[in-house]
Motif scaffolding. Structure first.
Motif, PDB file in Angstrom:
ATOM      1  N   ARG A 169       3.829   8.667  30.222  1.00  9.55           N
ATOM      2  CA  ARG A 169       5.155   9.101  29.782  1.00  9.55           C
ATOM      3  C   ARG A 169       5.187   9.053  28.257  1.00  9.55           C
ATOM      4  O   ARG A 169       5.011   7.994  27.657  1.00  9.55           O
ATOM      5  CB  ARG A 169       6.230   8.191  30.380  1.00  9.55           C
ATOM      6  N   ALA A 170       5.370  10.193  27.621  1.00  5.44           N
ATOM      7  CA  ALA A 170       5.283  10.285  26.165  1.00  5.44           C
ATOM      8  C   ALA A 170       6.591  10.800  25.573  1.00  5.44           C
ATOM      9  O   ALA A 170       7.256  11.661  26.161  1.00  5.44           O
ATOM     10  CB  ALA A 170       4.134  11.208  25.767  1.00  5.44           C
ATOM     11  N   ASP A 171       6.920  10.280  24.398  1.00  5.45           N
ATOM     12  CA  ASP A 171       8.142  10.655  23.685  1.00  5.45           C
ATOM     13  C   ASP A 171       7.811  11.788  22.714  1.00  5.45           C
ATOM     14  O   ASP A 171       7.104  11.586  21.720  1.00  5.45           O
ATOM     15  CB  ASP A 171       8.680   9.441  22.935  1.00  5.45           C
ATOM     16  N   ILE A 172       8.318  12.981  22.999  1.00  8.06           N
ATOM     17  CA  ILE A 172       8.046  14.143  22.152  1.00  8.06           C
ATOM     18  C   ILE A 172       8.557  13.911  20.735  1.00  8.06           C
ATOM     19  O   ILE A 172       7.886  14.256  19.750  1.00  8.06           O
ATOM     20  CB  ILE A 172       8.685  15.412  22.756  1.00  8.06           C
ATOM     21  N   HIS A 173       9.731  13.320  20.592  1.00 12.04           N
ATOM     22  CA  HIS A 173      10.295  13.091  19.258  1.00 12.04           C
ATOM     23  C   HIS A 173       9.410  12.151  18.446  1.00 12.04           C
ATOM     24  O   HIS A 173       9.167  12.383  17.251  1.00 12.04           O
ATOM     25  CB  HIS A 173      11.711  12.514  19.379  1.00 12.04           C
ATOM     26  N   GLU A 174       8.920  11.100  19.078  1.00  6.26           N
ATOM     27  CA  GLU A 174       8.053  10.157  18.368  1.00  6.26           C
ATOM     28  C   GLU A 174       6.761  10.837  17.927  1.00  6.26           C
ATOM     29  O   GLU A 174       6.306  10.658  16.789  1.00  6.26           O
ATOM     30  CB  GLU A 174       7.740   8.963  19.268  1.00  6.26           C
ATOM     31  N   LEU A 175       6.181  11.644  18.816  1.00  3.36           N
ATOM     32  CA  LEU A 175       4.937  12.338  18.474  1.00  3.36           C
ATOM     33  C   LEU A 175       5.156  13.339  17.345  1.00  3.36           C
ATOM     34  O   LEU A 175       4.313  13.479  16.450  1.00  3.36           O
ATOM     35  CB  LEU A 175       4.381  13.048  19.706  1.00  3.36           C
ATOM     36  N   LEU A 176       6.287  14.045  17.370  1.00  3.88           N
ATOM     37  CA  LEU A 176       6.582  15.005  16.305  1.00  3.88           C
ATOM     38  C   LEU A 176       6.792  14.296  14.968  1.00  3.88           C
ATOM     39  O   LEU A 176       6.340  14.780  13.918  1.00  3.88           O
ATOM     40  CB  LEU A 176       7.816  15.828  16.668  1.00  3.88           C
ATOM     41  N   GLU A 177       7.479  13.159  14.991  1.00  2.00           N
ATOM     42  CA  GLU A 177       7.685  12.402  13.752  1.00  2.00           C
ATOM     43  C   GLU A 177       6.353  11.937  13.168  1.00  2.00           C
ATOM     44  O   GLU A 177       6.113  12.044  11.954  1.00  2.00           O
ATOM     45  CB  GLU A 177       8.589  11.194  14.029  1.00  2.00           C
ATOM     46  N   GLN A 178       5.478  11.423  14.032  1.00  2.00           N
ATOM     47  CA  GLN A 178       4.176  10.959  13.561  1.00  2.00           C
ATOM     48  C   GLN A 178       3.356  12.118  12.997  1.00  2.00           C
ATOM     49  O   GLN A 178       2.708  11.987  11.949  1.00  2.00           O
ATOM     50  CB  GLN A 178       3.422  10.289  14.704  1.00  2.00           C
ATOM     51  N   THR A 179       3.394  13.256  13.688  1.00  2.00           N
ATOM     52  CA  THR A 179       2.626  14.415  13.237  1.00  2.00           C
ATOM     53  C   THR A 179       3.152  14.929  11.903  1.00  2.00           C
ATOM     54  O   THR A 179       2.368  15.251  10.994  1.00  2.00           O
ATOM     55  CB  THR A 179       2.693  15.538  14.286  1.00  2.00           C
ATOM     56  N   ASN A 218      -1.690  21.162  15.017  1.00  2.00           N
ATOM     57  CA  ASN A 218      -2.162  22.531  14.782  1.00  2.00           C
ATOM     58  C   ASN A 218      -1.012  23.441  14.352  1.00  2.00           C
ATOM     59  O   ASN A 218      -1.137  24.217  13.395  1.00  2.00           O
ATOM     60  CB  ASN A 218      -2.807  23.091  16.055  1.00  2.00           C
ATOM     61  N   ILE A 219       0.110  23.360  15.066  1.00  2.00           N
ATOM     62  CA  ILE A 219       1.224  24.270  14.796  1.00  2.00           C
ATOM     63  C   ILE A 219       1.915  23.920  13.472  1.00  2.00           C
ATOM     64  O   ILE A 219       2.178  24.801  12.639  1.00  2.00           O
ATOM     65  CB  ILE A 219       2.243  24.233  15.952  1.00  2.00           C
ATOM     66  N   ILE A 220       2.213  22.638  13.267  1.00  2.00           N
ATOM     67  CA  ILE A 220       2.916  22.240  12.039  1.00  2.00           C
ATOM     68  C   ILE A 220       2.012  22.423  10.821  1.00  2.00           C
ATOM     69  O   ILE A 220       2.461  22.863   9.757  1.00  2.00           O
ATOM     70  CB  ILE A 220       3.410  20.783  12.152  1.00  2.00           C
TER      71      ILE A 220
END
Length: 458
Positions: A169-179, A218-220
């Motif tokens: 179970r992964a938090d998309i918001h957390e992953l986006l912030e880290q990226t 990759n996208i960002i």
């Protein structure tokens, strides 16, 4: 065919004889002889015609048989050629995979000591800030080189249908912030702003955090790269429909031509930017991103109003319920809790030197050797908390080493290798290594692996 013709002809003669007999009843002998002579002549003509017909039938049958044999031979030759082509293709694909694996190993190995040295010196406060900035530049470029190697290997996994994920179970918001933070950290001169706007109330998915972060990076990173100085990259989320989250990444960059949009997710295609070498890259990121989205059951698409009008990428995933405690915890701690007794086996002199220096600086007690023989000799007289070993050694392999050690000791092992294909990881685990780290080694990752490994075993 011949017997059938003979039977038909014999029946015909019998019928003709009966007919002659009927018609000659009551005739005079001369008339009967004349009539019989006519019938004999007719029969002879029939025999001649039948013989000619039989000859024609035989020739036709022989021609058909020859054609059939030729077709069978051609088909067998075609099937044999096809089998040969398939075997050649399989051999070529295997050779390509082996070449990429070997190339990966040869490229990764010399990067390891440079990356670890640059990363450790970058945080050395005794050095001038200008020097630390230069070391940071070195580290980022080495990491970029490693990412390009990873992209080549991922493309091979995708083409072979072997791209795998480990879902939690992964938090998309957390992953986006880290990226976003990683991309911001790489931005030294362009000053492109990355603006986050999270609106999704449901933002947890079942997925592989590392792969999802690879997709987002990759996208960002692309949006950042193709935006002008002082441009803006906007990263947003929303729940457009029940059970779905849409991640959008919009930039103010060079845009995409309408005719290129259908092809931008193909490997090695960069559209208009392909001829603009200053952007760099291999054109693999979007192809890999699409594969990662697909293997997670998601979708990815791109929109652009044309050249100079920017672009927007949208990624859609199914969401899951928000957990009470998040399964995925991204630890940034790099300080080990206690000192370990480590057996380090590495034949690359520069890498061994850096490992010895950095691990000793962290308080660990090392026995550092460079071959299977020396490693087994050290294991015979010493006691260790863990074994760190390269897989390619001059007198054997790390697999041989860990198997022999595990005959006498239960010390956990960490494999270091320039080979990072799924088969390589599987072989490491089967041999007895608990962790397989792919070069160039991130020293913080090695520290975390050591701490987790020894603590869990202890």
């Amino acid at each position: 065919m011949h017997n059938l013709c003979c039977l038909q002809f014999t029946l015909g003669l019998k019928l003709m004889a009966r007919e002659v007999k009927k018609r000659t009843v009551g005739m005079s002998p001369n008339s009967r002889r004349a009539r019989l002579q006519e019938q004999i002549t007719a029969i002879n003509e029939q025999l001649i015609l039948s013989s000619m017909h039989e000859h024609d039938l035989r020739e036709q049958a022989e021609d058909l048989a020859a054609q059939l044999r030729a077709e069978i031979s051609e088909r067998e030759q075609a099937e044999e050629a096809l089998r040969g082509t398939v075997e050649e293709l399989a051999s070529a694909l295997k050779a390509k995979d082996e070449f990429l694996a070997m190339l990966s190993h040869e490229l990764r190995t010399p990067l390891t000591p440079v990356l670890m040295t640059a990363a450790s010196l970058e945080i050395e406060t005794a050095l001038p800030s200008e020097v630390r900035d230069q070391l940071g530049m070195m580290r980022r470029n080495i990491e970029l080189e490693a990412r390009l190697i990873d992209d080549l290997l991922d493309l091979t996994r995708i083409s072979n249908g072997k791209l795998q994920i480990k879902s939690v179970r992964a938090d998309i918001h957390e992953l986006l912030e880290q990226t976003a933070e990683i991309v911001r950290d790489d931005d030294r001169n362009k000053q492109v702003r990355i603006v986050l706007g999270f609106e999704a109330e449901q933002h947890y998915v079942m997925g592989d955090p590392a792969r999802l972060q690879q997709l987002f990076w990759n996208i960002i990173k692309n949006a950042h790269k193709f935006s002008p100085a002082s441009g803006i990259v906007t990263v947003g989320t929303r729940n457009a429909s029940a059970g779905k989250i849409i991640i959008s990444v919009a930039d103010t960059g060079i845009g995409i031509r309408a005719e290129e949009l259908p092809h931008i997710f193909n490997a090695f295609e960069q559209g208009e930017i392909a001829s603009q070498k200053h952007f760099g890259g291999l054109g693999l990121g979007l192809a890999i991103s699409r594969a990662i989205a697909k293997i997670h059951g998601g979708e990815i698409s791109a929109e652009s109003d044309g050249v100079g009008r920017g672009a927007t990428f949208s990624i859609t995933f199914a969401v899951v319920d928000t957990p009470e405690a998040v399964d995925y915890i991204h630890s940034t701690s790099s300080t080990p809790g206690r000192a370990f007794r480590l057996l380090v086996v590495e034949d690359h002199e520069a890498t061994l030197g850096v490992l010895r220096r950095l691990l000793t600086r962290c308080g660990h007690h090392l026995t550092a050797v460079s071959s299977v023989r020396e490693g087994l000799a050290a294991a015979a007289v010493g006691t260790f908390d863990a074994v760190i070993s390269d897989l390619g050694l001059p007198d054997g392999t790390g697999f041989d080493l860990i198997r022999e050690i595990h005959r006498e000791h239960a010390w956990p092992g960490i494999a270091l290798s320039g080979y990072g294909m799924d088969e390589d990881v599987r072989r490491s685990h089967e041999a007895g290594f608990r962790v397989h780290l792919v070069k160039p080694i991130d020293f913080k990752q090695l520290q975390r692996a050591l701490e987790d490994l020894v603590t869990n075993v202890g």
